[in-house]
Design a protein around this motif. Structure first.
Motif, PDB file in Angstrom:
ATOM      1  N   GLN A  73      38.494  48.406  80.866  1.00  0.00           N
ATOM      2  CA  GLN A  73      39.485  47.737  81.703  1.00  0.00           C
ATOM      3  C   GLN A  73      39.363  46.234  81.515  1.00  0.00           C
ATOM      4  O   GLN A  73      38.263  45.681  81.547  1.00  0.00           O
ATOM      5  CB  GLN A  73      39.278  48.086  83.182  1.00  0.00           C
ATOM      6  N   PHE A  74      40.499  45.577  81.317  1.00  0.00           N
ATOM      7  CA  PHE A  74      40.497  44.123  81.153  1.00  0.00           C
ATOM      8  C   PHE A  74      41.880  43.587  81.488  1.00  0.00           C
ATOM      9  O   PHE A  74      42.854  44.345  81.599  1.00  0.00           O
ATOM     10  CB  PHE A  74      40.101  43.725  79.724  1.00  0.00           C
ATOM     11  N   ASP A  75      41.970  42.291  81.642  1.00  0.00           N
ATOM     12  CA  ASP A  75      43.245  41.635  81.925  1.00  0.00           C
ATOM     13  C   ASP A  75      43.724  40.889  80.683  1.00  0.00           C
ATOM     14  O   ASP A  75      42.912  40.420  79.874  1.00  0.00           O
ATOM     15  CB  ASP A  75      43.111  40.652  83.094  1.00  0.00           C
ATOM     16  N   ALA A 116      43.539  37.908  75.643  1.00  0.00           N
ATOM     17  CA  ALA A 116      42.794  39.070  76.121  1.00  0.00           C
ATOM     18  C   ALA A 116      41.512  38.505  76.733  1.00  0.00           C
ATOM     19  O   ALA A 116      40.634  38.017  76.019  1.00  0.00           O
ATOM     20  CB  ALA A 116      42.487  40.030  74.983  1.00  0.00           C
ATOM     21  N   VAL A 117      41.419  38.555  78.048  1.00  0.00           N
ATOM     22  CA  VAL A 117      40.442  37.725  78.760  1.00  0.00           C
ATOM     23  C   VAL A 117      38.984  37.952  78.347  1.00  0.00           C
ATOM     24  O   VAL A 117      38.290  36.989  77.998  1.00  0.00           O
ATOM     25  CB  VAL A 117      40.621  37.875  80.285  1.00  0.00           C
ATOM     26  N   PRO A 118      38.448  39.192  78.377  1.00  0.00           N
ATOM     27  CA  PRO A 118      37.009  39.327  78.092  1.00  0.00           C
ATOM     28  C   PRO A 118      36.615  38.817  76.713  1.00  0.00           C
ATOM     29  O   PRO A 118      35.603  38.104  76.578  1.00  0.00           O
ATOM     30  CB  PRO A 118      36.760  40.831  78.225  1.00  0.00           C
ATOM     31  N   ARG A 119      37.380  39.148  75.694  1.00  0.00           N
ATOM     32  CA  ARG A 119      37.028  38.696  74.341  1.00  0.00           C
ATOM     33  C   ARG A 119      37.113  37.178  74.231  1.00  0.00           C
ATOM     34  O   ARG A 119      36.331  36.555  73.502  1.00  0.00           O
ATOM     35  CB  ARG A 119      37.925  39.368  73.306  1.00  0.00           C
ATOM     36  N   THR A 120      38.071  36.589  74.940  1.00  0.00           N
ATOM     37  CA  THR A 120      38.190  35.135  74.913  1.00  0.00           C
ATOM     38  C   THR A 120      36.989  34.488  75.605  1.00  0.00           C
ATOM     39  O   THR A 120      36.467  33.463  75.139  1.00  0.00           O
ATOM     40  CB  THR A 120      39.502  34.694  75.579  1.00  0.00           C
ATOM     41  N   ILE A 121      36.542  35.094  76.695  1.00  0.00           N
ATOM     42  CA  ILE A 121      35.330  34.590  77.367  1.00  0.00           C
ATOM     43  C   ILE A 121      34.124  34.695  76.440  1.00  0.00           C
ATOM     44  O   ILE A 121      33.297  33.772  76.360  1.00  0.00           O
ATOM     45  CB  ILE A 121      35.098  35.363  78.687  1.00  0.00           C
ATOM     46  N   VAL A 122      34.007  35.814  75.720  1.00  0.00           N
ATOM     47  CA  VAL A 122      32.918  35.978  74.747  1.00  0.00           C
ATOM     48  C   VAL A 122      32.912  34.806  73.768  1.00  0.00           C
ATOM     49  O   VAL A 122      31.877  34.167  73.517  1.00  0.00           O
ATOM     50  CB  VAL A 122      33.064  37.312  73.985  1.00  0.00           C
ATOM     51  N   LEU A 139      36.582  31.428  85.496  1.00  0.00           N
ATOM     52  CA  LEU A 139      36.954  31.221  84.100  1.00  0.00           C
ATOM     53  C   LEU A 139      38.122  32.128  83.719  1.00  0.00           C
ATOM     54  O   LEU A 139      39.052  31.694  83.017  1.00  0.00           O
ATOM     55  CB  LEU A 139      35.751  31.473  83.188  1.00  0.00           C
ATOM     56  N   GLU A 140      38.094  33.378  84.176  1.00  0.00           N
ATOM     57  CA  GLU A 140      39.245  34.257  83.909  1.00  0.00           C
ATOM     58  C   GLU A 140      40.518  33.673  84.492  1.00  0.00           C
ATOM     59  O   GLU A 140      41.555  33.618  83.832  1.00  0.00           O
ATOM     60  CB  GLU A 140      39.029  35.663  84.477  1.00  0.00           C
ATOM     61  N   LEU A 141      40.463  33.262  85.756  1.00  0.00           N
ATOM     62  CA  LEU A 141      41.660  32.722  86.395  1.00  0.00           C
ATOM     63  C   LEU A 141      42.154  31.467  85.689  1.00  0.00           C
ATOM     64  O   LEU A 141      43.362  31.248  85.557  1.00  0.00           O
ATOM     65  CB  LEU A 141      41.373  32.434  87.872  1.00  0.00           C
TER      66      LEU A 141
END
Length: 425
Positions: A279-281, A385-391, A173-175
């Motif tokens: 740490q996040f991408d 901002a990947v983690p927050r978007t995944i949330v 999902l991040e990729l």
């Protein structure tokens, strides 16, 4: 840094900006005094140097009797010039030190106040009524663990609190998010960039992250490198000490990088899951433009962020961030906040900031328009901002059985997958 001419010509405007930010207003008068001393010491040095040069021309023509007196005077002048030079350097260093402490001048339309005094400009999308659908929404961590996508326990074991692993479909999902974000940015004319995560002090200071934000920056003291909290830093420093022809503007870059933040002062906040981590991408948009086009570019960055969040089918609001919550470099900032169902509120996903010439002056990035050379304007905007978007995706697109619907925009980057489904125990 701000333009010193503005400080001299309209100090009340600078004082008002400092007051609106909740910063020290006395800094303005201290800087005015330091600037005056810097200029007067420069004048004194120039006068002494001129006198020294004139005296140097007289000595060869003087009689032996006159020469002895002139040489004594030359020795005195030499000492005075040396002292004046040192005083000039000291005054210049103090003026620069104070100037670096001063925040950017806030835009006149920015709402005045603190973190909670923002103004909602617009809302998009529809907030789901889970009650009407007959089930209670799970939070992103419960969903992520069931999907085999998030592993906080092992992240903490290996690195400590606020660290995590994205596993299986979480990594995919991040990729997918990164590839989709870069594709949108490239289509909009941004040059994709993979940027350094370690930068020298000048790059970090030049972008304004060693002032009020310094407590959240990781510093590797042995090597005097800083870990970036955003690719804004290496993107802003990319053209450091360069002069760019006006006809080449705008220059737009989309940087992908890991980001590191100490999250100082957030003890007890967002401790569950991956919303606030060390740490996040992130994919970051960055623009170099003619100052006359800065406000229009700010709106364009916001439009690209709105396009991204709309494509992810997330309900969100756009806010005009209040003066006391601006970073030191920004004159104005718009945030897009996505609805997080289990928190029952909107939370920041993206930001778009207009820094005018503030960073460009500090980093000596200028534009040439004919014979005129001046600082250009820089702007930045988070795309993903990947983690927050995944949330936001997990919580907003969850289904009663714990699976998560994949937004259409991401499906091509997930092999056409329409659902993320729980893994068997």
């Amino acid at each position: 840094m701000i333009d010193l001419r503005l400080l001299r010509e309209d100090p009340d405007r600078v004082r008002a900006s400092q007051r609106a930010r909740g910063e020290d207003v006395a800094l303005v008068d201290a800087l005015l005094s330091a600037d005056e001393l810097r200029r007067s010491s420069g004048v004194r040095f120039d006068e002494l140097r001129s006198e020294q040069k004139s005296l140097g021309k007289l000595i060869p023509k003087a009689t032996p009797e006159e020469r002895a007196e002139l040489l004594q005077k030359a020795d005195r002048l030499k000492a005075e010039v040396r002292a004046a030079d040192a005083a000039q350097d000291e005054a210049d260093a103090e003026a620069k030190r104070l100037l670096l402490l001063l925040g950017n001048i806030v835009h006149e339309d920015v709402p005045v106040g603190g973190e909670e005094d923002f103004v909602v400009l617009e809302t998009h999308g529809t907030i789901r009524d889970f009650g009407a659908e007959g089930f209670e929404p799970k939070d992103h961590l419960e969903l992520g663990e069931a999907l085999g996508a998030i592993d906080m326990e092992r992240g903490a074991k290996v690195s400590g609190s606020r660290f995590y692993y994205l596993t299986g479909v979480g990594a995919l999902l991040e990729l997918a998010l990164v590839n989709a974000a870069i594709a949108q940015a490239t289509e909009a004319g941004f040059v994709p960039m993979l940027t350094p995560a370690l930068v020298r002090p000048r790059a970090m200071e030049g972008t304004g992250f060693l002032g009020q934000a310094a407590e959240n920056v990781y510093h590797l003291e042995k090597d005097d490198y800083y870990l970036v909290g955003t690719s804004e830093v290496p993107l802003a420093a990319y053209h450091m000490d360069e002069i760019i022809d006006a006809d080449k503007l705008p220059l737009r870059y989309a940087g992908f990088s890991p980001c590191f933040r100490r999250e100082a002062g957030t003890y007890g906040k967002d401790t569950r899951g991956i919303f606030r981590v060390h740490q996040f991408d992130k994919v970051e948009m960055f623009s170099y433009v003619d100052p006359a086009d800065a406000e229009a570019e700010h709106r364009r960055l916001l439009d690209w962020e709105k396009q991204w969040l709309t494509g992810l089918e997330l309900p969100f609001q756009v806010i005009d961030v209040a003066t006391g919550d601006l970073g030191s470099s920004a004159s104005r900032k718009f945030d897009c906040e996505a609805w997080i169902p289990t928190q029952g509120k909107y939370r920041e996903l993206t930001s778009a900031s207009n820094c005018d010439g503030f960073q460009a002056r500090r980093l000596s990035v200028r534009m040439r328009d004919g014979k005129k050379v001046q600082p250009l304007a820089t702007l930045n905007g988070t795309l993903c901002a990947v983690p927050r978007t995944i949330v936001a995706i997990l919580e907003n697109h969850q289904l009663p059985d714990g699976s998560v619907r994949v937004p259409e925009v991401l499906r091509p980057y997930l092999g056409g997958r329409e659902l993320l489904e729980p893994v068997s125990k």
